[in-house]
Design an enzyme around this catalytic site. Structure first.
Site, PDB file in Angstrom:
ATOM      1  N   GLY A  87       0.821  -1.196   0.000  1.00  0.00           N
ATOM      2  CA  GLY A  87       0.000   0.000   0.000  1.00  0.00           C
ATOM      3  C   GLY A  87       0.859   1.251   0.000  1.00  0.00           C
ATOM      4  N   CYS A  88       0.219   2.393  -0.259  1.00  0.00           N
ATOM      5  CA  CYS A  88       0.955   3.651  -0.392  1.00  0.00           C
ATOM      6  C   CYS A  88       1.448   4.174   0.953  1.00  0.00           C
ATOM      7  CB  CYS A  88       0.092   4.693  -1.099  1.00  0.00           C
ATOM      8  SG  CYS A  88      -1.581   4.858  -0.441  1.00  0.00           S
ATOM      9  N   TYR A  89       0.558   4.286   1.938  1.00  0.00           N
ATOM     10  CA  TYR A  89       0.996   4.673   3.273  1.00  0.00           C
ATOM     11  C   TYR A  89       2.055   3.695   3.779  1.00  0.00           C
ATOM     12  CZ  TYR A  89      -2.784   8.081   4.264  1.00  0.00           C
ATOM     13  OH  TYR A  89      -3.614   9.168   4.287  1.00  0.00           O
ATOM     14  N   THR A  90       1.834   2.437   3.470  1.00  0.00           N
ATOM     15  CA  THR A  90       2.728   1.387   3.946  1.00  0.00           C
ATOM     16  C   THR A  90       4.133   1.551   3.383  1.00  0.00           C
ATOM     17  OG1 THR A  90       0.772   0.003   3.715  1.00  0.00           O
ATOM     18  CG2 THR A  90       2.798  -1.090   4.324  1.00  0.00           C
ATOM     19  N   ALA A 107       5.646   4.246   2.220  1.00  0.00           N
ATOM     20  CA  ALA A 107       6.321   5.415   2.780  1.00  0.00           C
ATOM     21  C   ALA A 107       6.772   5.158   4.218  1.00  0.00           C
ATOM     22  CB  ALA A 107       5.395   6.632   2.717  1.00  0.00           C
TER      23      ALA A 107
END
Length: 346
Positions: free
Chosen positions: A149-152, A154
């Protein structure tokens, strides 16, 4: 390579098409949509005009799609990708699957089922978590990759050197992250309407965001023990980008130089991770439309904490670009192929 994209009309699917248009060895064979079959992709996304003359097809003929593809990117809502993966690998055992959703991200299927509220129907699949900078050798041998995932992405990239080298107290990790509105998807939703988002910032899903267990599982694997984090996401009035600010208490005796060495050792040779160093301030605009992750870290001597900050484009390094990076590794071609572009600025 013959490529098919299942679920091509979301923002991540459109970004895959944009990036693959300049990929030297990739040919997009089929693009599917269950909501708009028969529609030209350029009618939905005019910026793809001249690059893709294809019309969207339905997934009804999965047998033909799987038989004629080397790799399938899946951009479907959670709960649907594992069925496509299960059937496609049965039809074509050599096919590569890269899922941009959550279905293949978790080693612990019970955790997936708890947080996503659907049964996991492809438990026998041998999958790899596709954060290339951490799992490159496994990705190279993988048949199915769960794209992070994107938040993950980063947050894990920011914290991995600290956790892996046991430099911080694992019980003190706090992640404060902000995302552009494309992270909410393309579907109509009151919370992402212009008048709701413009000139406003809000936290959401506090204590309950589905990227939380994903971060915990990966960081726990690096640490060699289970851990629990505080993760709070925020919506920012911009189209793209994620800024993740991560806090943790330093263990006794840990020096700033040890922190510097941990980041340099982990990422010094990674092309897509740009180290801004101690005192660096990553900026989302500097990674826009690129596959780069910019990282900086600070030592707060007063509170004895380290603050690690990362910036990515949520649709590229946080989704489509990372998927292509994984594909390149899986097919043993230059990892930068199709992705070696400078960020768009300003």
């Amino acid at each position: 390579m013959k490529i098919s994209i299942v679920g091509a009309t979301g923002y991540a699917g459109a970004e895959l098409l944009r990036l693959l248009a300049s990929h030297q060895v990739a040919e997009v064979k089929y693009i599917t949509s269950e909501s708009q079959p028969g529609t030209a992709i350029a009618d939905i996304y005019p910026h793809l005009t001249r690059f893709y003359p294809q019309t969207l097809t339905s997934l009804v003929d999965l047998e033909k799609l799987a038989a004629e593809s080397d790799v399938i990117f899946i951009g479907l809502p959670h709960g649907h990708a594992m069925e496509v993966g299960r059937k496609a690998t049965a039809i074509n055992p050599t096919i590569k699957i890269i899922d941009l959703g959550a279905d293949y991200r978790f080693k612990n299927h019970a955790v997936y089922e708890e947080w996503y509220k659907v049964p996991h129907t492809h438990r026998e699949a041998k999958t790899v978590y596709g954060l290339t900078e951490l799992n490159r050798s496994q990705v190279r041998e993988a048949g199915i990759v769960g794209n992070p995932g994107c938040y993950t992405t980063a947050s894990i990239l920011a914290l991995a050197p600290l956790v892996k080298n046991k430099l911080v107290d694992l019980t003190t990790i706090i992640i404060d992250a902000k995302s552009g509105v494309t992270g909410a998807g393309r579907g109509l939703n009151l919370g992402s309407h212009f008048s709701e988002v413009f000139e406003s910032v809000k936290a959401y899903n506090v204590g309950g965001h589905r990227h939380t267990p994903e971060i915990e599982e990966v960081l726990g694997g690096l640490a060699g023990e289970e851990l629990t984090i505080n993760f709070t996401p925020h919506l920012i009035p911009m189209p793209r980008g994620i800024l993740s600010t991560c806090y943790a208490n330093l263990k006794a005796g840990v020096t700033p130089e040890m922190i510097d060495e941990a980041y340099t050792s982990q990422y010094g040779n990674e092309y897509f991770v740009r180290l801004l160093g101690r005192g660096g301030y990553p900026v989302t605009k500097n990674t826009r439309s690129s596959n780069f992750c910019d990282l900086g870290w600070h030592i707060d001597k007063r509170t004895k904490r380290v603050i690690a900050i990362s910036a990515i484009d949520n649709l590229v390094k946080g989704a489509a670009g990372q998927a292509i990076q994984n594909m390149n590794v899986m097919f043993n071609i230059d990892e930068k192929t199709g992705l070696d572009n400078a960020p768009v600025y300003p």
